[in-house]
Design an enzyme around this catalytic site. Structure first.
Site, PDB file in Angstrom:
ATOM      1  N   SER A 107       0.833  -1.197   0.000  1.00  0.00           N
ATOM      2  CA  SER A 107       0.000   0.000   0.000  1.00  0.00           C
ATOM      3  C   SER A 107       0.871   1.252   0.000  1.00  0.00           C
ATOM      4  O   SER A 107       1.760   1.395   0.832  1.00  0.00           O
ATOM      5  CB  SER A 107      -0.887  -0.014   1.246  1.00  0.00           C
ATOM      6  OG  SER A 107      -1.731   1.103   1.229  1.00  0.00           O
ATOM      7  N   GLY A 108       0.617   2.155  -0.980  1.00  0.00           N
ATOM      8  CA  GLY A 108       1.385   3.397  -1.056  1.00  0.00           C
ATOM      9  C   GLY A 108       2.614   3.303  -1.933  1.00  0.00           C
ATOM     10  O   GLY A 108       3.441   4.216  -1.977  1.00  0.00           O
ATOM     11  N   THR A 112      -1.761   2.600  -8.240  1.00  0.00           N
ATOM     12  CA  THR A 112      -2.894   3.265  -8.908  1.00  0.00           C
ATOM     13  C   THR A 112      -2.398   4.295  -9.917  1.00  0.00           C
ATOM     14  O   THR A 112      -2.933   4.413 -11.020  1.00  0.00           O
ATOM     15  CB  THR A 112      -3.809   3.914  -7.854  1.00  0.00           C
ATOM     16  OG1 THR A 112      -4.291   2.878  -6.991  1.00  0.00           O
ATOM     17  CG2 THR A 112      -4.983   4.621  -8.480  1.00  0.00           C
ATOM     18  N   ASN A 157      -0.880   5.551   3.206  1.00  0.00           N
ATOM     19  CA  ASN A 157      -1.088   6.033   1.834  1.00  0.00           C
ATOM     20  C   ASN A 157      -2.255   7.014   1.824  1.00  0.00           C
ATOM     21  O   ASN A 157      -3.341   6.697   2.295  1.00  0.00           O
ATOM     22  CB  ASN A 157      -1.401   4.817   0.943  1.00  0.00           C
ATOM     23  CG  ASN A 157      -1.587   5.187  -0.519  1.00  0.00           C
ATOM     24  OD1 ASN A 157      -1.550   6.360  -0.883  1.00  0.00           O
ATOM     25  ND2 ASN A 157      -1.812   4.188  -1.354  1.00  0.00           N
ATOM     26  N   SER A 160      -5.234   5.518  -0.857  1.00  0.00           N
ATOM     27  CA  SER A 160      -5.150   4.052  -0.898  1.00  0.00           C
ATOM     28  C   SER A 160      -6.393   3.454  -1.532  1.00  0.00           C
ATOM     29  O   SER A 160      -7.524   3.814  -1.172  1.00  0.00           O
ATOM     30  CB  SER A 160      -4.987   3.526   0.534  1.00  0.00           C
ATOM     31  OG  SER A 160      -4.946   2.127   0.517  1.00  0.00           O
ATOM     32  N   SER A 161      -6.195   2.545  -2.497  1.00  0.00           N
ATOM     33  CA  SER A 161      -7.340   1.834  -3.096  1.00  0.00           C
ATOM     34  C   SER A 161      -7.882   0.867  -2.056  1.00  0.00           C
ATOM     35  O   SER A 161      -7.166  -0.037  -1.627  1.00  0.00           O
ATOM     36  CB  SER A 161      -6.899   1.038  -4.328  1.00  0.00           C
ATOM     37  OG  SER A 161      -6.342   1.879  -5.290  1.00  0.00           O
ATOM     38  N   GLY A 384      -2.594  -3.158  -2.081  1.00  0.00           N
ATOM     39  CA  GLY A 384      -1.284  -3.734  -1.798  1.00  0.00           C
ATOM     40  C   GLY A 384      -1.264  -4.497  -0.495  1.00  0.00           C
ATOM     41  O   GLY A 384      -2.209  -4.453   0.294  1.00  0.00           O
ATOM     42  N   GLU A 386      -0.714  -5.382   3.210  1.00  0.00           N
ATOM     43  CA  GLU A 386      -0.885  -4.465   4.343  1.00  0.00           C
ATOM     44  C   GLU A 386      -0.504  -5.108   5.676  1.00  0.00           C
ATOM     45  O   GLU A 386      -0.898  -6.244   5.954  1.00  0.00           O
ATOM     46  CB  GLU A 386      -2.347  -3.998   4.442  1.00  0.00           C
ATOM     47  CG  GLU A 386      -2.729  -3.046   3.323  1.00  0.00           C
ATOM     48  CD  GLU A 386      -4.115  -2.464   3.471  1.00  0.00           C
ATOM     49  OE1 GLU A 386      -4.374  -1.453   2.799  1.00  0.00           O
ATOM     50  OE2 GLU A 386      -4.933  -3.008   4.236  1.00  0.00           O
TER      51      GLU A 386
END
Length: 1073
Positions: A107-108, A112, A157, A160-161, A384, A386
């Site tokens: 994540s981050g 994306t 993030n 974050s998605s 991502g 986590e």
């Protein structure tokens, strides 16, 4: 481009880590750090792209880069996401295979953003009309819309998605994006009702609060974010670098582009606001029962959702239960306690939000769906890996999906590659790597031993309405089932899984409840009673059917989706982007060594480099290889006759590829280095480029010929039945610029910078006393320029002759044009102030172009009159009046006009030309000449312009006259030059074959006899303009050159001799001396 690459290698490590001298984790991390600090965020491992998040906008994502990477080989430019995307797009088009790109990382790490750049590049480089543009717009606009509803700020993030998406861009066979499809995975619904400290809810809530107008705020009851329970738990409302108000406008534009109607957009916002107000309904415990604390707060969410507030209160605090007693079942109302009521409220909020999100995805799909699939490029942008302080059920599911993606990467880049070498009989030393299939099995196995998800589903199946104690039961059962597994441990509040990316401890609390993911029928019934059809449509369930099967759980759903996704990806040609997050501060140029090293380790980059280095950069089945490179040799194109393996060997040898650069497997050819492959690609491109140029050249020639033929026909129509024609003018090619203005800045100075030239020629202009003077006449879309020359009277250039603009005629001021009915070249331009009497060999071409421009500008037809008595008004000079002059045309002898001025009248006599209706007759005569005379004779007549071989029979104009570049030279073989005829001229319409008979005579200046004649002592001429010969039978000269005039011709093309060479030149470029 080369400079950039050299700088890359010198200053910033290596572009491709396969080239590292040492393959250790330290060397990889050091190389990535060097490049990151120099703002090079992309690095290759062979075809795999490593991308490090720069946490700032980089300067190399402009149109210039798009142009640079389009169609370029990987090694030509520095590593870039555009290179990988272009490679995908071209492979799809050439090989006809679906492609996909798997973007992975925690994540981050920038997944994306990478997906956005891929979509943007494809949109820019692919063609298409308005329908395709509409699809492109939707593909690009889907990003801000899904980000608003699916992304949130987390600790790690800012964007974050909180859902996964696989976006397939579908293409036509011509490579135009004409459709698409989004599959979404596991939206993190729990975020709607609670967030950890320093995190936010989904972006859309803050966008609505900041960006709504006054009317919307009032209608939706919008307050500040700290007023809402669903937003104020984390204490975080703003994100650095994010403008929620501006983003809200983008979200609304995106809804419009995708085609969501205005009333539905309003209802979507009503649901978003309704969820916020729903969260503010709190409950108190009153004698073991839950009761709404403040009933005033029920009205607004009920109003926004179109339901009755009393019913809402009832359904939040009680539930209908089916009771079975003695074979009978009856429904009873069960009152809920405070905790159960809060749970019910949150369940409704989560269900509403998730269904709106699904509706948005479905809307995008409906807008771009295609009835049948041709080609596609899939982009996987999924949450991502986590690891938080507290990791719950959502993190467990997210990390499971990432584990599956890592498995694909291992399968295809490490395992499958090595297995393929063995199968194909290629010499190979195996390389060790960690295969994470063991972790995937621990999570998803059904039996022997059952995986974590199977145990979870079993526990949920035996749970009661509210799972008190179920989580504890789950922990015990997990310990019994997988307690001894090497990648599993338990602790007092949960369990630990040793993922490929590290150990993660999961808190067991809420696992069972979130896995069940059941929306009680009472709530579905409540929402189906809404007065808004849209809200009802979000809850389509049929509550009357008996449900005997076990309800689908969240974990079984994500397991199915993950495996479907893996199957989809396995059917495509995969490409990989491995994203790395360099720090936790989200600041540029901040490199945390230990974080980067950990990611390099768990992403398996070292093993990836080792396999790549030991292996082969490219492998292809023999038939596919042959198909792609067949064009390189005559033996393989269009098809190879013989065994495919031999054909492949033939191609490799034809490009002189070293034997150690390739190996032949059983069914495939393996090429060692990318450079060897680029050699093949380059030669292939060059072949295509050559063929493309030949086709383009032929097409342009064809179009030009059609255009000139059309112009000639239109020009002939102007004079048809009105004016006699010169022999050499009917089928002459039109050139337009007879002055060569590109090389004449002294003339171009009078025109605007990019003013187009339709026609330019040197003409004779006659004054009030009928004295002739040279003028350069230029026709452009802005008017007619007449340029003369004058001696400079003073200043430093005194005495020099300079060009002067004598007159400019605007189209609006031109009243018409007058010509005689005879074969002369005179015409009068009638203008509002005074007229101009001019003479030009190319009057027909000029009139044709003038008529067209005049009509374009004035929207009326140009008046053209034909009579043998012409009047024109002269310019007023001093005290004398302007007055008029008369030009009278009479029948005389010969083709050259004789001028006889007398007072205010000019008499011009000229012999008969071809009849006024002679265009068709001339064509027939020319056709006769070219079809009846044997081609063999053509070689004997070389002092003229065109040999017969210059064009096919049916293009007589091209043979009779020069091609357009030759400044409109008349014929020198097919029709005899007027000056070289012996005896009196016979009109062509009386004896159409006369021209032929003369043509069969050996010409006076035949090439064979050229050297035997003594040099004639004839007239001479001086050049007044420079002329550069356009072909081998033309001569060139500079201004003031003096040379022999061998022959004059009424057509305007004379024959001269200079520096021992004899050839043609335009007569109006010289003066006789």
């Amino acid at each position: 481009i080369g400079t950039i690459s050299i700088q890359n290698v010198k200053q910033s490590g290596v572009d491709d880590m396969v080239l590292l001298s040492k393959i250790t984790e330290d060397a990889i991390v050091d190389n990535l750090k060097k490049r990151y600090m120099d703002d090079y965020i992309f690095t290759y491992i062979g075809p795999v792209l490593i991308s490090v998040n720069p946490f700032k906008q980089m300067p190399y994502f402009t149109d210039r880069e798009i142009e640079l990477y389009q169609g370029a080989a990987q090694y030509e430019n520095p590593p870039h996401i555009y290179a990988l995307t272009d490679n995908m797009y071209r492979n799809m088009m050439i090989d006809g295979e679906n492609q996909c790109v798997i973007i992975s990382g925690e994540s981050g790490a920038g997944k994306t953003v990478a997906a956005k750049y891929i979509m943007g590049y494809i949109s820019k480089v692919s063609g298409g009309g308005s329908k395709v543009q509409h699809v492109k717009d939707i593909i690009l606009q889907s990003n801000p819309l899904l980000e608003a509803f699916g992304n949130a700020k987390t600790v790690r993030n800012n964007n974050s998605s909180r859902f996964g998406k696989y976006f397939e861009i579908q293409f036509s066979r011509g490579g135009e994006p004409d459709g698409g499809k989004i599959s979404n995975f596991l939206l993190e619904k729990s975020r709607v009702v609670s967030q950890n400290e320093s995190e936010r809810n989904f972006h859309i809530y803050y966008q609505l609060i900041e960006g709504a107008n006054a009317q919307q705020k009032e209608g939706l009851g919008i307050m500040t974010p700290d007023y809402y329970y669903y937003l104020n738990q984390s204490g975080t409302y703003k994100v650095d670098g994010t403008n929620d108000s501006k983003d809200f406008q983008e979200t609304m534009v995106a809804m419009h582009v995708i085609g969501i109607p205005g009333d539905i957009q309003t209802q979507v916002l009503q649901i978003v606001a309704g969820i916020l107000h729903l969260g503010n309904i709190s409950f108190i415990e009153a004698g073991n029962y839950g009761q709404v604390e403040s009933t005033d707060l029920l009205a607004f969410p009920a109003y926004l959702l179109g339901i009755d507030p009393n019913r809402l209160q009832d359904k939040l605090t009680s539930r209908k239960m089916d009771s079975k007693w003695g074979g009978k079942s009856e429904s009873i109302n069960v009152t809920l306690n405070q905790e159960q009521a809060t749970y019910t409220r949150d369940a409704l909020a989560k269900a509403l939000y998730a269904r709106v999100f699904d509706f948005l995805v479905e809307s995008i799909n409906k807008a771009i769906q295609k009835p049948h699939e041709e080609f596609s490029i899939g982009v996987l942008d999924i949450y991502g890996f986590e690891i938080f302080q507290k990791n719950g059920f959502e993190q467990f599911c997210i990390n499971f999906v990432n584990e599956k993606l890592q498995q694909i990467f291992i399968e295809l880049t490490l395992k499958a590659e090595q297995e393929e070498y063995v199968q194909e009989g290629i010499k190979w030393t195996p390389i060790e790597y960690f295969n994470n299939k063991i972790v995937c099995d621990l999570i998803e196995n059904k039996l022997n031993p059952p995986g974590i998800m199977s145990v979870l589903d079993d526990v949920c199946a035996t749970m009661h309405a509210k799972g008190d104690g179920a989580d504890g039961t789950l922990l015990q059962k997990l310990q019994a089932a997988v307690g001894t597994h090497e990648h599993f441990n338990s602790w007092n509040s949960g369990f630990v899984v040793h993922h490929y990316a590290g150990k993660v401890s999961y808190d067991i609390n809420g696992f069972c409840e979130r896995n069940r993911d059941v929306l009680f029928p009472d709530l579905i019934e409540l929402m189906q009673s809404s007065e808004y059809n849209f809200i009802c449509s979000l809850f389509p369930e049929n509550l009357n059917t008996d449900k005997k099967s076990r309800p689908t759980t969240a974990s079984s759903k994500i397991k199915r989706q993950a495996n479907d996704l893996v199957n989809t990806l396995m059917k495509c040609t995969p490409h990989y982007i491995r994203c790395i997050k360099p720090n936790e501060t989200k600041r540029p140029k901040d490199w945390e060594e230990s974080r980067a090293r950990h990611q390099v380790e768990y992403l398996g980059l070292r093993e990836n480099i080792r396999v790549r280095r030991a292996g082969f950069a490219y492998r292809r089945a023999f038939n596919k290889f042959l198909m792609r490179y067949a064009i390189l040799t005559a033996e393989t194109w269009p098809s190879w006759r013989g065994p495919e393996q031999q054909g492949v060997l033939h191609l490799l040898r034809s490009v002189n590829m070293d034997n150690d650069q390739y190996q032949m497997g059983r069914t495939k050819v393996f090429v060692k280095n990318p450079e060897s492959l680029f050699l093949l690609e380059e030669m292939r491109e060059r072949k295509f480029d050559t063929f493309a140029r030949i086709i383009q050249k032929s097409w342009r020639r064809f179009i030009a010929r059609k255009k000139y033929e059309q112009m000639r026909e239109e020009a002939s129509d102007i004079l048809y039945n009105s004016k006699e024609r010169r022999k050499n003018s009917i089928n002459r090619n039109f050139v337009g610029d007879y002055l060569g203005l590109e090389q004449r800045p002294e003339l171009r100075q009078f025109l605007a910078k990019r003013e187009r030239v339709d026609f330019a020629d040197s003409v004779n202009k006659f004054d009030r006393r009928f004295k002739s003077i040279k003028r350069d006449m230029i026709l452009t879309p802005k008017g007619i320029y007449l340029i003369g020359r004058e001696k400079v009277k003073k200043g430093p250039e005194k005495g020099q002759i300079k060009e002067v603009l004598k007159r400019k005629l605007e189209f609006a001021s031109i009243n018409g044009v007058s010509l005689s009915t005879r074969q002369d070249d005179f015409f009068i331009l009638h203008e509002s102030q005074y007229d101009s009497l001019l003479e030009s060999n190319f009057k027909t071409e000029f009139l044709s172009l003038l008529s067209k421009r005049y009509e374009d500008v004035t929207k009326r037809k140009l008046t053209i009159s034909f009579t043998d008595r012409l009047e024109f008004r002269v310019k007023k000079e001093g005290w004398g009046g302007g007055g008029t002059r008369v030009v009278v045309f009479q029948r005389g002898q010969g083709d050259l006009a004789q001028l006889k001025p007398g007072g205010k009248t000019l008499t011009i006599t000229v012999g008969d030309g071809l009849p006024k209706s002679s265009s068709k007759l001339e064509e027939l005569m020319t056709h006769f000449i070219f079809t009846c005379i044997p081609l063999a004779l053509s070689s004997a007549h070389q002092n003229g312009a065109a040999k017969f071989s210059r064009a096919p029979h049916n293009q007589q104009s091209d043979m009779t006259y020069s091609s357009p570049q030759k400044h409109g030279r008349p014929p020198s073989t097919a029709l005899p030059k007027l000056g070289s005829q012996r005896g009196p001229r016979v009109p062509a319409h009386n004896q159409p074959n006369q021209g032929n008979l003369d043509f069969l005579n050996v010409p006076d200046q035949g090439m064979s006899g050229k050297g035997q004649h003594p040099r004639p002592q004839g007239p001479r001429c001086r050049a007044i303009y420079q002329y550069v010969g356009q072909d081998t039978d033309e001569i060139s000269f500079e201004v003031n050159d003096v040379f022999d005039l061998v022959k004059e011709d009424p057509s305007g093309w004379w024959t001269g001799r200079i520096y021992g060479k004899e050839g043609l030149f335009p007569g109006n470029y010289v003066e006789k001396i």
